[in-house]
Design an enzyme around this catalytic site. Sequence first.
Site, PDB file in Angstrom:
ATOM      1  N   GLN A 108       0.851  -1.200   0.000  1.00 32.89           N
ATOM      2  CA  GLN A 108       0.000   0.000   0.000  1.00 32.89           C
ATOM      3  C   GLN A 108       0.883   1.246   0.000  1.00 32.89           C
ATOM      4  O   GLN A 108       0.383   2.355  -0.057  1.00 32.89           O
ATOM      5  CB  GLN A 108      -0.892   0.000   1.243  1.00 32.89           C
ATOM      6  CG  GLN A 108      -1.850  -1.161   1.297  1.00 32.89           C
ATOM      7  CD  GLN A 108      -2.434  -1.330   2.697  1.00 32.89           C
ATOM      8  OE1 GLN A 108      -3.387  -0.656   3.066  1.00 32.89           O
ATOM      9  NE2 GLN A 108      -1.859  -2.219   3.474  1.00 32.89           N
ATOM     10  N   HIS A 126      -1.485   1.373  -4.193  1.00 30.94           N
ATOM     11  CA  HIS A 126      -1.917   2.778  -4.097  1.00 30.94           C
ATOM     12  C   HIS A 126      -1.048   3.704  -4.938  1.00 30.94           C
ATOM     13  O   HIS A 126      -0.975   4.904  -4.658  1.00 30.94           O
ATOM     14  CB  HIS A 126      -1.911   3.240  -2.634  1.00 30.94           C
ATOM     15  CG  HIS A 126      -3.004   2.610  -1.823  1.00 30.94           C
ATOM     16  ND1 HIS A 126      -2.964   2.498  -0.456  1.00 30.94           N
ATOM     17  CD2 HIS A 126      -4.186   2.050  -2.198  1.00 30.94           C
ATOM     18  CE1 HIS A 126      -4.066   1.899  -0.017  1.00 30.94           C
ATOM     19  NE2 HIS A 126      -4.813   1.608  -1.058  1.00 30.94           N
ATOM     20  N   SER A 196      -2.382  -1.523   9.276  1.00 39.77           N
ATOM     21  CA  SER A 196      -3.524  -1.598  10.193  1.00 39.77           C
ATOM     22  C   SER A 196      -4.684  -2.303   9.498  1.00 39.77           C
ATOM     23  O   SER A 196      -5.687  -2.617  10.129  1.00 39.77           O
ATOM     24  CB  SER A 196      -3.951  -0.188  10.620  1.00 39.77           C
ATOM     25  OG  SER A 196      -4.288   0.588   9.491  1.00 39.77           O
ATOM     26  N   ALA A 239       9.018  -4.324  12.113  1.00 39.02           N
ATOM     27  CA  ALA A 239       9.272  -5.061  10.870  1.00 39.02           C
ATOM     28  C   ALA A 239      10.751  -5.412  10.690  1.00 39.02           C
ATOM     29  O   ALA A 239      11.064  -6.526  10.257  1.00 39.02           O
ATOM     30  CB  ALA A 239       8.784  -4.226   9.683  1.00 39.02           C
TER      31      ALA A 239
END
Length: 254
Positions: A108, A126, A196, A239
């Site tokens: 994204q 996106h 999220s 991460a």
Amino acid sequence: MDGTLMDDTLMKKAAEAISRSHHTVALTGAGISVESGIPPFRGKGGLWEIYDPMEYATIDAFLRNPEKVWRVLLMATINDLKKAEPHSGHIGLARLEAIGRLRTIITQNVDGLHQRAGSRDVIEFHGSFASYRCLRCDRKAGMEALELSTLPPPCECGGIYRPDCVFFGEMIPPHHLERSHTIAAQCDVMLVVGTSATVQPAADLPLVAKQAGAVIIEVNPEKPPLTRRVSDIFLKGKAGPVMDRLATEVEHRI
Ligand code: NAD
């Protein structure tokens, strides 16, 4: 447990699942780039603590006042992106692709850090801040070609440039949406890193994968709502350290 103290059993379970899988894909979000210095949208330190998304991140807001959106949100993002480097989270995913254990990343993010880390098959769900297009003549330009001393950056034709990203209120490019859905329905493991999973339609992809029988492995320092609904293995942590360790565990198993 935090980013430095990972659950060993869960880590090994995740590594086993990826090692055995025939088709692993990753869905990534803003959280994977936080350690590269790019703030996410939501939560602590998120952009929405400073900016109202309705005022800056919708296509209507952009078209109503492109100068304002360029001056505030887009320039802040571009300045962050110029300084950002991929870290061990991005590199961990590229390592999994290099050993044939990860096929595709659906991201994204608009920051291009997966590609810079070495990942080759990346769907930019996106769009991207690497390219721009004129609203009037559709001419394309890279970031370095933009005249950023005047905002919004002007095109030779008298129009203005916009980033090739998807503003809220815009459609996901149909080819990205279609391919992402197909991949989500076909994979047997989906790694969900730093998202999220609240922005639709990307948020549906883990559900599509789960319904098709995939194992969902989630990496996040917080517990987003996704965890309670679909994640099979939750690796709590940042991460960078989690993906570094996971890539090493998988490499040891091939
Ligand atoms: P989000 O802002 O809604 O959520 C970020 C998630 O990342 C949260 O769940 C948070 O707990 C988690 N997180 C925070 N730090 C982390 C870390 N170090 N490691 C792993 N996870 C961490 O972001 P989203 O779900 O991706 O969706 C919102 C939108 O944000 C997307 O549409 C995306 O286009 C856009 N966005 C992209 C960038 C970028 O390109 N880097 C930056 C900001 C926003």
